[in-house]
Design an enzyme around this catalytic site. Structure first.
Site, PDB file in Angstrom:
ATOM      1  CG  ASP A 163      -1.891   1.104   1.259  1.00  0.00           C
ATOM      2  OD1 ASP A 163      -2.962   0.923   0.672  1.00  0.00           O
ATOM      3  OD2 ASP A 163      -1.585   2.167   1.845  1.00  0.00           O
ATOM      4  CG  ASN A 212      -3.992  11.225  -5.767  1.00  0.00           C
ATOM      5  OD1 ASN A 212      -3.260  11.321  -6.753  1.00  0.00           O
ATOM      6  ND2 ASN A 212      -4.702  10.148  -5.505  1.00  0.00           N
ATOM      7  CG  HIS A 218      -6.783  12.977  -8.740  1.00  0.00           C
ATOM      8  ND1 HIS A 218      -7.322  14.134  -8.212  1.00  0.00           N
ATOM      9  CD2 HIS A 218      -7.074  11.987  -7.869  1.00  0.00           C
ATOM     10  CE1 HIS A 218      -7.914  13.847  -7.073  1.00  0.00           C
ATOM     11  NE2 HIS A 218      -7.784  12.545  -6.843  1.00  0.00           N
ATOM     12  CG  ASP A 261      -4.025   8.505 -12.539  1.00  0.00           C
ATOM     13  OD1 ASP A 261      -4.376   8.124 -11.395  1.00  0.00           O
ATOM     14  OD2 ASP A 261      -4.829   8.922 -13.393  1.00  0.00           O
ATOM     15  CD  GLU A 318      -4.410   4.390  -1.584  1.00  0.00           C
ATOM     16  OE1 GLU A 318      -5.363   4.391  -2.398  1.00  0.00           O
ATOM     17  OE2 GLU A 318      -4.473   4.921  -0.465  1.00  0.00           O
TER      18      GLU A 318
END
Lengths: 125, 238
Positions: free
Chosen positions: B110, B118, B123, B127, B154
């Protein structure tokens, strides 16, 4: 004679023949459970119209997907139209397909090859 | 067999031979026979065309279906396997391990403080970050049967078949350092280094009739929480 109009369904194409313009559209997908049952009334209608009318008839085929039974029906229809042209009728078939859809183009060419006099145009959209 | 129509061709040859033999009782009979033969030939030609068209369509449909099959198992953003594929493979590997009495290990990864990342970098950058972490994970779990999947937002998961906890910890450590070494700036991270890090939970099990896949998933989840509660940027095996 009245114009022929059949709405499209999930497995059958839209049929729209306007007797005023003499153009018959077959548009959509064709994989009916019973192709003979679906197309017999349409073929009968066309035969009846050909008997009565003297003006030019244009068939616009815009079929994205069709099954083998449908291709047999189409061949029967094209044979019939080919005979009509031999007898002096004015009939044109436009086989309209997406320029990216190779299979549709090749199928159009297959149909065309069997015909003698019927004008059969493959139109790329 | 040169064509699939051998029988039809033989029939035509036989009919033509009969015409040549001049054995018809009358000219009318012969003409009718000829006409029937021509009709047969033209219908056969139709059948051949229908088969050709149908073969073409089927080939195209097969290709489309194969493409869809691949797409339905891949996560578009990271190019890793998706959750659906993960579930399917885990099920298979579980049963295979049950038979062979081997161990099976899961590694759950994680990204630390990803929401903050973010919020800080946007964002699109987020990504890109997911993609880079995915690539690192893939680089360290590369045996043919290892499966790397995007498990959630994530969260990533690795299935390591025939692997004991020690082997899984080795893979986990590689990933931990791999991500650290990328030195992706994370100014909103409360951790001292202010770079992007991950936390990793690891669990392994030798499947038996008494144990279940859910148990293994719960264990690895617990291990990840322990890693999170131990200050993050670390791994914890169970």
């Amino acid at each position: 004679m009245e114009s022929l109009m059949i709405d499209k369904t999930k497995s059958t194409p839209e049929i729209n023949f306007d007797i005023n313009s003499g153009t018959l559209w077959i548009k959509g997908e064709s994989f009916p459970e019973n192709a003979a049952k679906f197309y017999t009334p349409i073929l009968n209608w066309i035969k009846e119209y050909l008997k009565k009318s003297t003006s030019e008839m244009v068939f616009e085929f815009e079929i994205i997907y069709f099954n083998s039974s449908t291709s047999k029906i189409f061949m029967t229809l094209f044979d019939l139209l080919d005979d009509e042209v031999q007898d002096g009728k004015k009939v044109v078939v436009n086989w309209r397909c997406d320029k990216e859809n190779e299979t549709a183009i090749e199928c159009g060419e297959e149909f065309k090859e069997d015909l003698e006099l019927l004008p059969f145009n493959i139109l790329l959209l | 067999m040169k064509t699939i129509f051998t029988k039809e061709d033989k029939l035509i040859a036989k009919a033509e031979k009969l015409i040549k033999s001049n054995s018809f009782k009358s000219l009318e009979d012969e003409e009718e026979y000829r006409a029937l033969l021509d009709e047969y030939k033209s219908l056969l030609k139709q059948v051949k065309r229908i088969i050709k068209m149908s073969d073409k369509t089927q080939t195209e449909l097969k290709a489309v279906s194969e493409k869809l099959n691949v797409i339905s198992h891949i996560d578009a953003l990271t190019d890793l396997y998706n959750r659906r594929h993960f579930d399917e493979v885990l099920q298979k590997e579980w049963h295979s391990a049950l038979r062979s009495k081997d161990e099976i290990a899961l590694v759950m990864i994680d990204i630390d403080y990803f929401k903050k990342y973010n919020d800080t970098y946007g964002h699109i950058q987020g990504d890109k970050c997911l993609k880079r972490v995915a690539d690192i994970i893939k680089a360290y779990a590369k045996r043919p049967r290892d499966i790397v999947a995007r498990f959630g937002g994530e969260e990533f998961m690795i299935i390591l078949p025939e692997t004991k906890i020690k082997g899984a910890v080795r893979v986990g450590k590689d990933i931990l350092t791999g991500v650290e070494n990328m030195k992706i700036e994370h100014s909103a991270s409360p951790l001292k280094q202010q770079i992007l890090t991950v936390s990793i939970g690891i669990a392994s099990i030798s499947p038996s009739k008494e144990s279940s896949i859910e148990e293994l998933l719960t264990e690895v989840d617990k291990a990840l929480y322990t890693a999170k509660n131990s200050g993050r940027n670390c791994l914890r095996p169970i």
